[in-house]
Design a protein around this motif. Sequence first.
Motif, mmCIF file in Angstrom:
data_model
loop_
_atom_site.group_PDB
_atom_site.id
_atom_site.type_symbol
_atom_site.label_atom_id
_atom_site.label_comp_id
_atom_site.label_asym_id
_atom_site.label_seq_id
_atom_site.Cartn_x
_atom_site.Cartn_y
_atom_site.Cartn_z
ATOM 1 N N ARG A 30 0.846 -1.199 0.000
ATOM 2 C CA ARG A 30 0.000 0.000 0.000
ATOM 3 C C ARG A 30 0.879 1.247 0.000
ATOM 4 O O ARG A 30 0.566 2.230 -0.655
ATOM 5 C CB ARG A 30 -0.925 0.000 1.207
ATOM 6 C CG ARG A 30 -2.060 -0.973 1.054
ATOM 7 C CD ARG A 30 -3.101 -0.795 2.115
ATOM 8 N NE ARG A 30 -4.171 -1.749 1.890
ATOM 9 C CZ ARG A 30 -5.030 -2.108 2.800
ATOM 10 N NH1 ARG A 30 -4.967 -1.591 4.021
ATOM 11 N NH2 ARG A 30 -5.978 -2.986 2.525
ATOM 12 N N PHE A 31 1.982 1.194 0.748
ATOM 13 C CA PHE A 31 2.902 2.330 0.820
ATOM 14 C C PHE A 31 3.501 2.657 -0.547
ATOM 15 O O PHE A 31 3.585 3.830 -0.917
ATOM 16 C CB PHE A 31 4.013 2.039 1.835
ATOM 17 C CG PHE A 31 5.075 3.093 1.906
ATOM 18 C CD1 PHE A 31 4.786 4.368 2.362
ATOM 19 C CD2 PHE A 31 6.373 2.818 1.519
ATOM 20 C CE1 PHE A 31 5.767 5.346 2.434
ATOM 21 C CE2 PHE A 31 7.358 3.782 1.589
ATOM 22 C CZ PHE A 31 7.052 5.055 2.045
ATOM 23 N N ILE A 32 3.903 1.640 -1.308
ATOM 24 C CA ILE A 32 4.521 1.917 -2.615
ATOM 25 C C ILE A 32 3.479 2.030 -3.729
ATOM 26 O O ILE A 32 3.837 2.305 -4.871
ATOM 27 C CB ILE A 32 5.607 0.880 -2.992
ATOM 28 C CG1 ILE A 32 5.016 -0.505 -3.214
ATOM 29 C CG2 ILE A 32 6.727 0.873 -1.965
ATOM 30 C CD1 ILE A 32 5.980 -1.495 -3.855
ATOM 31 N N GLY A 33 2.211 1.814 -3.395
ATOM 32 C CA GLY A 33 1.151 1.996 -4.384
ATOM 33 C C GLY A 33 1.052 0.883 -5.410
ATOM 34 O O GLY A 33 0.627 1.131 -6.539
ATOM 35 N N ARG A 34 1.435 -0.315 -5.040
ATOM 36 C CA ARG A 34 1.365 -1.456 -5.960
ATOM 37 C C ARG A 34 0.407 -2.501 -5.410
ATOM 38 O O ARG A 34 0.222 -2.613 -4.199
ATOM 39 C CB ARG A 34 2.748 -2.099 -6.135
ATOM 40 C CG ARG A 34 3.793 -1.237 -6.794
ATOM 41 C CD ARG A 34 3.539 -0.984 -8.282
ATOM 42 N NE ARG A 34 3.513 -2.179 -9.087
ATOM 43 C CZ ARG A 34 4.535 -2.630 -9.816
ATOM 44 N NH1 ARG A 34 5.666 -1.976 -9.818
ATOM 45 N NH2 ARG A 34 4.405 -3.721 -10.521
ATOM 46 N N THR A 61 19.299 -11.260 4.367
ATOM 47 C CA THR A 61 18.723 -12.527 3.887
ATOM 48 C C THR A 61 17.261 -12.358 3.500
ATOM 49 O O THR A 61 16.820 -12.865 2.470
ATOM 50 C CB THR A 61 18.868 -13.637 4.949
ATOM 51 O OG1 THR A 61 18.287 -13.182 6.177
ATOM 52 C CG2 THR A 61 20.302 -14.021 5.160
ATOM 53 N N GLY A 62 16.505 -11.635 4.328
ATOM 54 C CA GLY A 62 15.103 -11.397 4.008
ATOM 55 C C GLY A 62 14.947 -10.567 2.746
ATOM 56 O O GLY A 62 14.054 -10.804 1.936
ATOM 57 N N ALA A 63 15.811 -9.582 2.579
ATOM 58 C CA ALA A 63 15.759 -8.748 1.378
ATOM 59 C C ALA A 63 16.041 -9.564 0.130
ATOM 60 O O ALA A 63 15.408 -9.363 -0.911
ATOM 61 C CB ALA A 63 16.752 -7.597 1.497
ATOM 62 N N ALA A 77 13.628 -3.232 -8.480
ATOM 63 C CA ALA A 77 14.563 -3.353 -7.355
ATOM 64 C C ALA A 77 14.390 -2.189 -6.379
ATOM 65 O O ALA A 77 14.458 -2.374 -5.157
ATOM 66 C CB ALA A 77 16.002 -3.410 -7.864
ATOM 67 N N ALA A 78 14.138 -0.985 -6.890
ATOM 68 C CA ALA A 78 13.932 0.179 -6.019
ATOM 69 C C ALA A 78 12.676 -0.007 -5.174
ATOM 70 O O ALA A 78 12.662 0.335 -3.981
ATOM 71 C CB ALA A 78 13.830 1.451 -6.856
ATOM 72 N N VAL A 83 10.019 -1.684 0.063
ATOM 73 C CA VAL A 83 9.240 -2.670 0.824
ATOM 74 C C VAL A 83 10.067 -3.180 2.003
ATOM 75 O O VAL A 83 9.578 -3.264 3.130
ATOM 76 C CB VAL A 83 8.783 -3.837 -0.080
ATOM 77 C CG1 VAL A 83 8.276 -5.019 0.736
ATOM 78 C CG2 VAL A 83 7.714 -3.366 -1.054
ATOM 79 N N VAL A 84 11.322 -3.524 1.747
ATOM 80 C CA VAL A 84 12.195 -4.052 2.797
ATOM 81 C C VAL A 84 12.388 -3.014 3.902
ATOM 82 O O VAL A 84 12.279 -3.335 5.100
ATOM 83 C CB VAL A 84 13.557 -4.497 2.211
ATOM 84 C CG1 VAL A 84 14.566 -4.778 3.305
ATOM 85 C CG2 VAL A 84 13.364 -5.723 1.323
ATOM 86 N N LEU A 85 12.662 -1.777 3.526
ATOM 87 C CA LEU A 85 12.851 -0.726 4.531
ATOM 88 C C LEU A 85 11.559 -0.454 5.303
ATOM 89 O O LEU A 85 11.585 -0.270 6.514
ATOM 90 C CB LEU A 85 13.368 0.554 3.872
ATOM 91 C CG LEU A 85 14.806 0.473 3.373
ATOM 92 C CD1 LEU A 85 15.168 1.738 2.596
ATOM 93 C CD2 LEU A 85 15.775 0.256 4.518
ATOM 94 N N PHE A 86 10.434 -0.458 4.602
ATOM 95 C CA PHE A 86 9.150 -0.230 5.258
ATOM 96 C C PHE A 86 8.864 -1.335 6.277
ATOM 97 O O PHE A 86 8.445 -1.055 7.401
ATOM 98 C CB PHE A 86 8.034 -0.182 4.204
ATOM 99 C CG PHE A 86 6.679 0.111 4.775
ATOM 100 C CD1 PHE A 86 6.235 1.411 4.907
ATOM 101 C CD2 PHE A 86 5.838 -0.920 5.173
ATOM 102 C CE1 PHE A 86 4.980 1.691 5.437
ATOM 103 C CE2 PHE A 86 4.587 -0.660 5.699
ATOM 104 C CZ PHE A 86 4.155 0.656 5.834
ATOM 105 N N CYS A 87 9.097 -2.588 5.892
ATOM 106 C CA CYS A 87 8.856 -3.713 6.808
ATOM 107 C C CYS A 87 9.809 -3.663 7.999
ATOM 108 O O CYS A 87 9.396 -3.904 9.141
ATOM 109 C CB CYS A 87 8.999 -5.038 6.063
ATOM 110 S SG CYS A 87 7.721 -5.323 4.822
ATOM 111 N N SER A 88 11.064 -3.344 7.748
ATOM 112 C CA SER A 88 12.039 -3.251 8.835
ATOM 113 C C SER A 88 11.679 -2.115 9.787
ATOM 114 O O SER A 88 11.740 -2.280 11.007
ATOM 115 C CB SER A 88 13.441 -3.030 8.284
ATOM 116 O OG SER A 88 13.831 -4.144 7.514
#
Length: 188
Positions: A30-34, A61-63, A77-78, A83-88
């Motif tokens: 939802r944050f990245i609009g996808r 590893t999760g990324a 990739a961006a 997504v990875v930063l948002f989840c972290s």
Amino acid sequence: ELPSVRVALALGIASCGCLVLAGYGLLAFRFIGRTVPFRNFALASFISNALGNNVGNILVTGAAVRYWIYTSLGISAAEVAKVVLFCSLGFWLGFVALGALLFIVAPIALPAALDLPAATTRPIGLMLLALLGSYLVLVGTRRTPVRLGAWQLALPSSGLTAGQLIVASLDLCLMGMTLYVLLPAALD
């Protein structure tokens, strides 16, 4: 040697925890609009957390797992990095919120040998609460991305931030509950 009821309860709680992990992905997309089918971000959340928690260095590893799954779905990739930063960030927001709550409500005595200015964890809890409060004010009032040198960091909405706090708090509480029901009954 544990009663089978407690093992079954731990498995049930852990299963609920696995479902909660999908909440990180739902909010991130939802944050990245996808839009991505639930099964894809749920699978990525489960595998990346399982691998990261068991192998270590979950951010890397999760990324890698998320990158592998999401790029096969046409996510750049961006966007995977976002997504990875948002989840972290969501996980750490929950960690700070629960830490603040527990240190304030049920402070732990600090060893006198540490020679600290406080006797309990309550001041640490208050600092964590101030940190969390500052971030929430920033998210609630800032409408433009935060600039860090040449980088721009878009902040989530207040609603998404609240979602991050809820998902991460549930995640952490379910982790703790899983371990708690497995503790020996004789333990004080």
